[in-house]
Structures are given as structure tokens and as C-alpha cells.
Write an enzyme that holds these catalytic residues in place. Structure first.
Site, PDB file in Angstrom:
ATOM      1  N   GLU A 151     -32.118   9.752 -20.023  1.00 22.83           N
ATOM      2  CA  GLU A 151     -32.145  11.640 -19.914  1.00 22.83           C
ATOM      3  C   GLU A 151     -33.195  12.106 -19.252  1.00 22.83           C
ATOM      4  O   GLU A 151     -32.992  13.171 -18.877  1.00 22.83           O
ATOM      5  CB  GLU A 151     -32.009  12.161 -21.102  1.00 22.83           C
ATOM      6  CG  GLU A 151     -30.430  11.488 -21.833  1.00 22.83           C
ATOM      7  CD  GLU A 151     -30.237  12.352 -23.005  1.00 22.83           C
ATOM      8  OE1 GLU A 151     -30.461  13.571 -23.175  1.00 22.83           O
ATOM      9  OE2 GLU A 151     -29.606  11.513 -24.023  1.00 22.83           O
ATOM     10  N   HIS A 152     -34.230  11.342 -18.997  1.00 24.04           N
ATOM     11  CA  HIS A 152     -35.618  11.795 -18.162  1.00 24.04           C
ATOM     12  C   HIS A 152     -36.357  10.440 -17.905  1.00 24.04           C
ATOM     13  O   HIS A 152     -36.063   9.439 -18.295  1.00 24.04           O
ATOM     14  CB  HIS A 152     -36.323  12.837 -19.142  1.00 24.04           C
ATOM     15  CG  HIS A 152     -36.854  12.266 -20.319  1.00 24.04           C
ATOM     16  ND1 HIS A 152     -36.348  12.347 -21.567  1.00 24.04           N
ATOM     17  CD2 HIS A 152     -37.886  11.392 -20.664  1.00 24.04           C
ATOM     18  CE1 HIS A 152     -37.148  11.844 -22.534  1.00 24.04           C
ATOM     19  NE2 HIS A 152     -38.193  11.498 -21.900  1.00 24.04           N
TER      20      HIS A 152
END
Length: 306
Positions: A159-160
Site C-alpha cells: 500500500e506504500h
């Protein structure tokens, strides 16, 4: 003379037409049969002691796959496993128990919080080797947190931290299927906007056995009364783009489990599942998370229709 010669031809024409109809019908039935209910529910487990043990999750007979969450740090030679509130020593025997009940147990890497990234292809290889040696079928010089229990595979929940080299990581992990005693499952949990900004390149490899698409926290493609067409387009885009993967509909198991995207069980059964089950590679439903599922009984309410 004409009447006698035309009658056999007419009969042959009718027979041919009937055969064509039967072929078309059988083709349609075959397509319909390829979709439909699977009964498979994937759930994430490992972020609070309040969700109970892994064994209890598998004893419930609700899930076909349980994903241990998360390896929150990896890359650059640094690793951290975070199973909040759960003693690692108890997890290993529970993994074996789950597998004895034909429940797959995977390790999720990444998550919404954590410190992870892949700096290079060599870094991806080092991470793959670490996961293989410490959690899968390899032999580690380090302590294996789950003892001699061997997990079934890895779920990418990125997610990042950047999108580079997850395609390399997928290739390295998948290659271990040829070195161990059993298949290494490689799955992913992308966001529903297509293509996923973190995993798009990795998913294009076609190596992922299952893809648990998160249709929540993304109002543009989540299901709701006024967004049915956008949801349907997003679902069809995912399934048509990943023909070799089983695609799962990812949902929160409670309104408070996510910022948006909760679908009440009755709505899921009556309105959403009839849409997604039409896809040939529909796999089932993914839920976040075991804790929230225990609070609401969501999986129990929908499993008959999944």
C-alpha cells in the site's frame, strides 16, 4: 419428384439446425457452469488478540484461506513480523491444524502501516530467500517463528513504499514451487481502481494464483446503490485482465472495519454476488478481518451464497 427430393433435404436442414442449437446451448451451459458459487472465503488474521487463536478461526469451518498479517518490514536486510497480541510459539501448531483441515495459511507482506520497499532486483531476491527460509519450505540459519510449520504461500498487500521490483519478488517466490515439496501460493490484495498503483506491474506477470481485490476505501469502484455500474465495470476489468487468476471480492466484515465500502450481508447476497459470480474466474469473497467477522457474523450470513 420435387416433393420426394425436398423432404429429405428439409429433414436434414432441420436436424442440422437442431444440432446447432444444441451446440450453442451446451456452450452457454458450459460458460454458466464455469461461474457460480465456490463457497470460498479468505480472511485476514493476526492484528489483535481479541480475534482468538488461528486454530479457532479454522475450527469455524467458515474460511478456505487464512492470511497471517503482517510482515510489516522488509527490504534492505531488515525484517519485522507483527502478529499483534499473538504468541508466535502457538501459531506453528495452529498452522498445521488448519492445513490438516484443508485451509490454506498464507503470510501477508506489507499492510497499511509499516516500513517496507524493494530497492533493486537483488533486494527482491534477498526478501524472497528470507521468506522461503523463515516461513516456507527452506532451512533457516535464523529462528523460524512458527517452528517447522510451513506456510502455503505469500500475499502481497502493498500500500506504500513504491511499486518497483514486486514483479521480481513474485517470480522468485513462484520459482520456489519447483524446489520444495509443495506449491508456493502467490496472491495479492490490490485496491479496486485499475490498475493498482503499487501492484500493477507485478500483476501483469500472470503469476498470481489469487487476487483479493479491495473493493473498499475506494468510493469510485466500491458497491453502493448509486454506484452499481461503476462497480460492475471495475469488477469486469479486473477479472478480464487476470484470466489466469482467481479473483476474489474483497470487503470489510463490519461498517467500522473500513472507512467506506461496507455492504450489508443481505445486499451482498441479493445484489452483488449475482454480478460477480458470472465471471469465469470468480474465486470467492475476501474479508477484513477475522476480528470484525467475529463481531458481526458476516461470513456465516453469506457463506451459503458465496
Amino acid at each position: 419428384m420435387m416433393g420426394k427430393t425436398m423432404a429429405p433435404r428439409l429433414a436434414l436442414g432441420v436436424a442440422a439446425a437442431c444440432c446447432l442449437v444444441l451446440v450453442l446451448l451446451s456452450s452457454w451451459v458450459g460458460t454458466a457452469a464455469a461461474a457460480g458459487k465456490t463457497g470460498r472465503i479468505t480472511v485476514y488474521w493476526g492484528q489483535t488478540a481479541s480475534e482468538g487463536s488461528l486454530r479457532k478461526a479454522c475450527e469455524s469451518n467458515l474460511y478456505s484461506t487464512v492470511i497471517l498479517s503482517f510482515l510489516t518490514r522488509f527490504g534492505g536486510g531488515r525484517y519485522k513480523l507483527d502478529l499483534t497480541g499473538h504468541p508466535w510459539g502457538a501459531v506453528g501448531p495452529d498452522v498445521k491444524y488448519c492445513q490438516s483441515r484443508n485451509v490454506l495459511v498464507l503470510l501477508a507482506i506489507g499492510g497499511g502501516f509499516g516500513d517496507y520497499s524493494l530497492a533493486s532486483k537483488a533486494d527482491a531476491k534477498a526478501v524472497a530467500d528470507h521468506i522461503w527460509d523463515v516461513y516456507l519450505g527452506g532451512r533457516s540459519k535464523q529462528t523460524r517463528p512458527f517452528g517447522n510449520a510451513v506456510l502455503d504461500g505469500v500475499d502481497f498487500d502493498i500500500e506504500h513504499g513504491g511499486s518497483k521490483h514486486y514483479d521480481d519478488l513474485a517470480r522468485y517466490l513462484k520459482a520456489y514451487s519447483n524446489k520444495g515439496k509443495k506449491k508456493v501460493w502467490v496472491t495479492a490484495a490490490p485496491q479496486c481502481p485499475f490498475p493498482d498503483r503499487m501492484l500493477g506491474q507485478a500483476l501483469r506477470t500472470g503469476l498470481f494464483d489469487r487476487v483479493h481485490v479491495q473493493f473498499y476505501n475506494n468510493p469510485a469502484c466500491s458497491y453502493r446503490a448509486g454506484n452499481k455500474e461503476a462497480f460492475t465495470r471495475a469488477w469486469r476489468t479486473w477479472t478480464s485482465s487476470l484470466p489466469r487468476s482467481s479473483v476474489y471480492l474483497g470487503l470489510p466484515a463490519a461498517p467500522r472495519a473500513a472507512g467506506s465500502g461496507y455492504v450489508p450481508p443481505a445486499t451482498l447476497v441479493a445484489k452483488v454476488l449475482p454480478i460477480v459470480r458470472r465471471s469465469r474466474n470468480y474465486g470467492g469473497v475476501m474479508l477484513w478481518s477475522r476480528y470484525w467477522d467475529m463481531q458481526t457474523g458476516y461470513s456465516r450470513a453469506v457463506k451459503h451464497a458465496v
